[in-house]
Design an enzyme around this catalytic site. Sequence first.
Site, PDB file in Angstrom:
ATOM      1  CB  SER A   1      43.667   5.911  16.054  1.00 61.55           C
ATOM      2  OG  SER A   1      42.445   6.458  15.613  1.00 61.55           O
ATOM      3  CB  ALA A   2      45.640   8.616  11.308  1.00 58.47           C
TER       4      ALA A   2
ATOM      5  CE  LYS B   1      47.205   2.337   6.643  1.00 55.53           C
ATOM      6  NZ  LYS B   1      47.996   3.277   5.821  1.00 55.53           N
TER       7      LYS B   1
ATOM      8  CG  ASP C   1      54.243  10.543   6.015  1.00 57.94           C
ATOM      9  OD1 ASP C   1      54.837  11.418   6.670  1.00 57.94           O
ATOM     10  OD2 ASP C   1      53.162  10.043   6.384  1.00 57.94           O
TER      11      ASP C   1
END
Length: 545
Positions: A135-136, A155, A290
């Site tokens: 979870s972001a 997502k 990333d």
Amino acid sequence: MSIYAVYGKLKRYKQIVEVLSRHQYGFLVDYLGIYRFIPHRWRRKKDRGGEVEAITKWDRARMVLEDLGGAFIKMGQMLSTRGDLLPRELIDELEKLQDQVPPFPYEEVRRIVEKELNARLEDVFLEFEAVPLASASIGQVHRARLKHGEDVIVKVMRPEIKTQVKIDSEILIDAARFLERRRLFRGRYNFTGIASEISDYLEQETDYLHEVHNAERFRKNLAEDSGVYVPKVYWGYTTSRILCMERIQGTKISEVDTLTARGVNCREIARVGIGSYFKQILVHGFFHADPHPGNVFVTNDSKIIFVDFGLVGELDVGLRNKLGDLFLAVVRRNMDGIIDALLAVGSIPPQIDRIRFKRELSFLYEKYSTLPLKQINIGEVFKEVMGLMYRHQVKIPPDLTLMIKTITSLEGMGRRLDPDFNILEPAEPFARELVRERIMSHWWFSDTIKQAQDMVESFGTLVKQLSSAFSVMERGELRIRHEHQGFPRLINRLCFALLVASMVIGSSWIFASRSGYTYVGLIGVLLSFLMAMWLLISIARGGKF
């Protein structure tokens, strides 16, 4: 802006004031003039005293962003790549930002998915796990299985996150405009431009279709690379707010003990993975930016899996060519080449002290030049170089700073897999190939021909203008009055410069034209020489034609 949007922005300003005050940054509330946005009934006494915790101001800056959460964490992560704009101590703290927030309820997840797919969850998925994998701030990830049996990850974007990001972006741009009006910062940095870049990135983050297109581009670029794999996208189950991709079983690349126990050759994984990144950077000019352990996995058959393509970097051909020069100069330990390459990729301020800049860079070079390559920490070198850029106000393109941060992360990843790993070794063949292709592709020839065509067009315009002037002279209608006050010396120098320039340009045509253009070059030299001589003779005769 609607009344609800204005109210939402005011509430966010109030929250910012409270968080800044709580972390002893109340003075910024005054400096930035934030209190003028807050209604009197919402104001509270600013925290100016109390016990100061045994932490630095940079620690507190990170805590401010973490407490504000949402888009502010993303902003901090983006700013952590800008070592040319921020002091190193702040960069070190921003790199610690963790984009981990509590998940939102499964009922909300179900509502969003059903609304986006216009169908009941049970009609689309055989299974859909209620507890998220991660979870972001922007969204969270769930395991699922489609009706046809394919294992996927879904997502799902947080509710109202687009509105929140829009408000935070507007506040960031407000602050940037305010800083640019302050005498201390006026003309030093393009704060509005930086804020706009971050806002654009945040807007892309809140549109999963952007990430999907990135994933498809990576899948195409890396299709022939047998050592890596990019999961496929299920377009029929993907919208701007939900993303459905193939789920591949694998182990996080950071779990070295687990990989070793499975018989995976970690040294080979490091070589293949880092090599793939340099191929993305130097060959494709489009790279996954990333590479933290949660986004890179290793399968049972030792393939490297890349996931999460929200943050990417893109380098144009010109910048890649300069990077090729820089990598080769570093590998060959060519100090002059390193200095020239760094100055070529940066935006040099007019007031820069070049002598001091080169001297400091030379000292930095001497510090590392005697060390074996495997003992050089590229991350530390990059940080020192970016600190040097910061002190001399040399600005670096954002995608280049993103690349530097990516390579720094890759070095740490590579050394976890192989303690003797040297990140420059996999970079060298790609840098050499880039330079070789640049030479063999005759890019300079095309550029020279274009310049020649522009010169021919300009010369044609000049001939027409001279013809018109001669016609006026023949009719006796031209009257010229001039006074010599040091002017002949200027004209003589100008003509001499024109003569030399003409010879150089014509000679470059001959050099560039190895087949089919030699006579064009010779004619260009001859015409240029005759024109320069005619001007010289005209001036020598007192300016009379």
